[in-house]
Design a protein around this motif. Sequence first.
Motif, short mmCIF file in Angstrom:
data_model
loop_
_atom_site.label_atom_id
_atom_site.label_comp_id
_atom_site.label_asym_id
_atom_site.label_seq_id
_atom_site.Cartn_x
_atom_site.Cartn_y
_atom_site.Cartn_z
N UNK A 196 0.83 -1.21 0.00
CA UNK A 196 0.00 0.00 0.00
C UNK A 196 0.87 1.26 0.00
N UNK A 197 1.91 1.24 0.85
CA UNK A 197 2.80 2.40 0.95
C UNK A 197 3.51 2.64 -0.39
N UNK A 198 3.98 1.56 -1.02
CA UNK A 198 4.69 1.70 -2.30
C UNK A 198 3.73 2.24 -3.36
N UNK A 199 2.50 1.69 -3.40
CA UNK A 199 1.53 2.14 -4.41
C UNK A 199 1.24 3.63 -4.26
N UNK A 200 1.04 4.09 -3.00
CA UNK A 200 0.73 5.52 -2.76
C UNK A 200 1.85 6.39 -3.31
N UNK A 201 3.09 6.02 -2.95
CA UNK A 201 4.23 6.85 -3.32
C UNK A 201 4.48 6.78 -4.84
N UNK A 202 4.35 5.58 -5.41
CA UNK A 202 4.59 5.43 -6.86
C UNK A 202 3.53 6.19 -7.66
N UNK A 203 2.27 6.11 -7.22
CA UNK A 203 1.19 6.80 -7.95
C UNK A 203 1.42 8.31 -7.95
N UNK A 204 1.83 8.83 -6.78
CA UNK A 204 2.04 10.30 -6.71
C UNK A 204 3.14 10.75 -7.64
N UNK A 205 4.14 9.88 -7.89
CA UNK A 205 5.24 10.27 -8.78
C UNK A 205 5.02 9.78 -10.20
N UNK A 206 3.80 9.33 -10.51
CA UNK A 206 3.42 8.90 -11.87
C UNK A 206 4.25 7.75 -12.42
N UNK A 207 4.56 6.77 -11.57
CA UNK A 207 5.12 5.50 -12.06
C UNK A 207 3.94 4.58 -12.36
N UNK A 208 4.00 3.84 -13.45
CA UNK A 208 2.91 2.91 -13.79
C UNK A 208 3.24 1.50 -13.32
#
Length: 413
Positions: A25-37
């Motif tokens: 969950x933590x990785x998804x939140x951070x990755x989404x905010x930085x626009x990683x797919x």
Amino acid sequence: MKQRPVRGTHDIFGNEILKFNKITQCVRDIADRSSFNELKTPIFEFSSLFSKPLGEQSDVVLKEMYTFEDRNNEFLTLRPEYTTPMIRAAISNNFLNDLPCKLYGFGPMFRRERPQKGRYRQFNQINFEIFGSNDPYSDVELIYLANCILKKLLPDLNLKLNLNTLGKKEELNKYKEKLNKYFNDNKEKLSDESKEKINNNPLRILDSKNENDERISRLAPLITEFLSKESKDHFVEIKNSLTQLEIPFVENANLVRGLDYYCHTVFEFKTDLLGSQDTVLGGGRYDGLISILGGADLPGVGWAAGIERLSLLMQDIKKEVNDIHIAIIDKQYKLNLIQLTNYLNINKFTFYWNYKYNLKKSLSKANEMNAKFIIIIGDETFKKELYSIKDLTTGEQIELSLENIKKFINDKS
Ligand code: HAM
């Protein structure tokens, strides 16, 4: 015959699964905010995807891959790492037409290593990659994201960021020649394992944990004498940016990484809490790898972290208690039970029922599970089309119709 798990594999449950979910969950939140797919690739690929790019002399390729021949005589390998499958997927699906391409993913990897604490034969990785940029800021962004994730998951630990540069491939090759000569000159003092690496993989002697090898490595030539101005500038820009971001690091000339595809920046976040498996997260730049795998000549940079290692370092997570326990004293009231559970589900309450038509057993289970309320479906309430609900903290008990339960619980919580 009693079945057992395969050596080096483990089942994930209880607190570990709570930690796994928190990590993803933590990785998804951070990755989404930085626009990683997010990208998921198959667990097995053609063996040729791994053997050359990871290094024919690397431990992974020499000893650790799970490779098998398929019925149509093709060799397949359970993926030992995620960077090469991600590049393969980016090429197969034409992601590289729109650069830079920023990807992340999670999943199981397979390496036939000697199992020990923090080292398994099936383990899970988080992976971040950027294809198509040689801007030093792409290295920095990835290290910054890694640092954010580690700070969020392990707020009390100070993992040490180790940093090194290996320069361009041609600079690294010249350095390897020099190392080869140096280690050959000191061959007698090296461990047997390192002696075997002198000709094919002298770089790996630099990160040997054998004391004698370490002593010899301390006096070995440094990559710096082979670096061009361009390579030095790339590294300096990264170090300056990290300093500005207040991300502490140590320069470690012996940091070379275990896979062959690296050049320029390499980095690892290390801990002394996991014994010899001290690297939680590692990565670096791999310019040239995408073209080896059949894509355009594009640069790339990325990292991976072991989810099991992160989880070993994390504090236990308290499991949320079930708000509501259900007690039903006779099978004839089952329809009310079904209506009640549907109501609780729609209103997003957590609840539990143990399939026992016995008030006493249900009450003791509710206490054991620290439930906040118990709802009893019994003779009296059934006749009145009501439910008896007891606040287990205060002992207060009241009879309510279904639609009033939500308000009662919310007022008490
Ligand atoms: P790696 O250093 O081989 O790099 O693995 C990355 C991380 O995976 C390690 O730091 C560790 O946390 C975890 N790991 C590796 N092997 C095991 C194991 N046997 N059991 C448990 N955890 C393990 C790579 O895989 C590169 N592909 C990283 C990368 C991405 N470089 C550029 N992009």
